[in-house]
Write an enzyme that holds these catalytic residues in place. Structure first.
Site, PDB file in Angstrom:
ATOM      1  CB  CYS A   2      -0.914  -0.006   1.228  1.00  0.00           C
ATOM      2  SG  CYS A   2      -1.937   1.477   1.388  1.00  0.00           S
ATOM      3  CD  GLU A 111      -0.814  -1.898  -5.281  1.00  0.00           C
ATOM      4  OE1 GLU A 111       0.122  -1.371  -5.961  1.00  0.00           O
ATOM      5  OE2 GLU A 111      -0.749  -2.083  -4.065  1.00  0.00           O
TER       6      GLU A 111
END
Length: 254
Positions: A2, A111
């Protein structure tokens, strides 16, 4: 992993969701990046009025974990994530797993799907948000680093886990999500050993998140407005074919 996330709900929503006694106002943040301040929720030493439960407080930490034993941050890698599978025993995170577990409020995370170079395809960014549209709590760790001159910096990292099948079509890791009913257990570092919360560090359910393709505006930290979350398509990359065995004992992609 992340590497970018957002927190765009109101301070009142954060306060109510996490049961905070108080919380100062803050602006919506659409593109939170490493080394920037992030909001985390911690369990305090004070007790809630009329309850044995500890109060929860919100504090700001630098997104980039620094263990207390680091001498010079310039000689230490930027740890924005911690792998949940190894955090309990890893020297960098062992103490924080035992004593300083936190929750990281978020509206979702970003992402990138990066195809094989041979494919010739460009990377695609995705805004990954909870389908219910509310706040999500990532599992995090906190550490206070002290410099030689006595100054202190609160730092933090987000725990990650192997991605579920949905997110695995984009990337092989995802943040650990702590459910509201597990907030107290995750934050309880006085009576709860790391092994007692190991069952919480699992991938989110398949339908918990939805992934929205967005433009490459999110790639630049300087872009901080809501336009970076505007959809540019509606498709995910194809699911990866499982590797198994055929009846003849040969490996197969089908």
């Amino acid at each position: 992993m992340c590497g970018r996330f957002s927190l765009t709900v109101t301070p009142d929503e954060v306060r109510e969701t996490f049961g905070l006694v108080e919380l100062e106002g803050f602006p919506a943040r659409y593109n939170i990046a490493p080394t920037q301040p992030i909001l985390v929720v911690v369990s305090s030493d004070r007790r809630e009025p009329g309850s044995n439960l500890p109060e929860r407080q919100a504090v700001l930490v630098r997104w980039g974990f620094l263990p207390g034993w680091v001498k010079d941050p310039r000689d230490f890698p930027l740890l924005i994530n911690a792998r949940s599978e190894t955090a309990i025993g890893k020297a960098s995170f062992r103490a924080a797993m035992r004593h300083r577990r936190v929750l990281v409020p978020a509206s979702g995370f970003y992402e990138w799907h990066r195809p094989d170079k041979e494919s010739g395809e460009a990377s695609q960014a995705y805004w990954i948000r909870p389908r219910h549209g509310r706040i999500v709590a990532f599992a995090g760790l906190m550490e206070t680093w002290s410099s030689a001159d006595g100054s202190e910096v609160d730092t933090g990292a987000i725990l990650t886990v192997s991605a579920n099948r949905t997110i695995g079509r984009i990337h092989d890791r995802m943040p650990v999500v702590i459910k509201p009913e597990d907030y107290t257990r995750w934050l309880d570092c006085k009576s709860g050993e790391p092994r007692d919360v190991a069952d919480l560090m699992v991938p989110a359910e398949e339908d918990f998140f939805e992934a929205v393709p967005v433009s490459n505006l999110v790639n630049k930290v300087a872009n901080t407005g809501p336009e970076i979350q505007e959809p540019v398509g509606n498709s995910l990359p194809p699911a990866k074919a499982p590797v198994g065995k055929t009846d003849g004992g040969q490996l197969s992609l089908f």
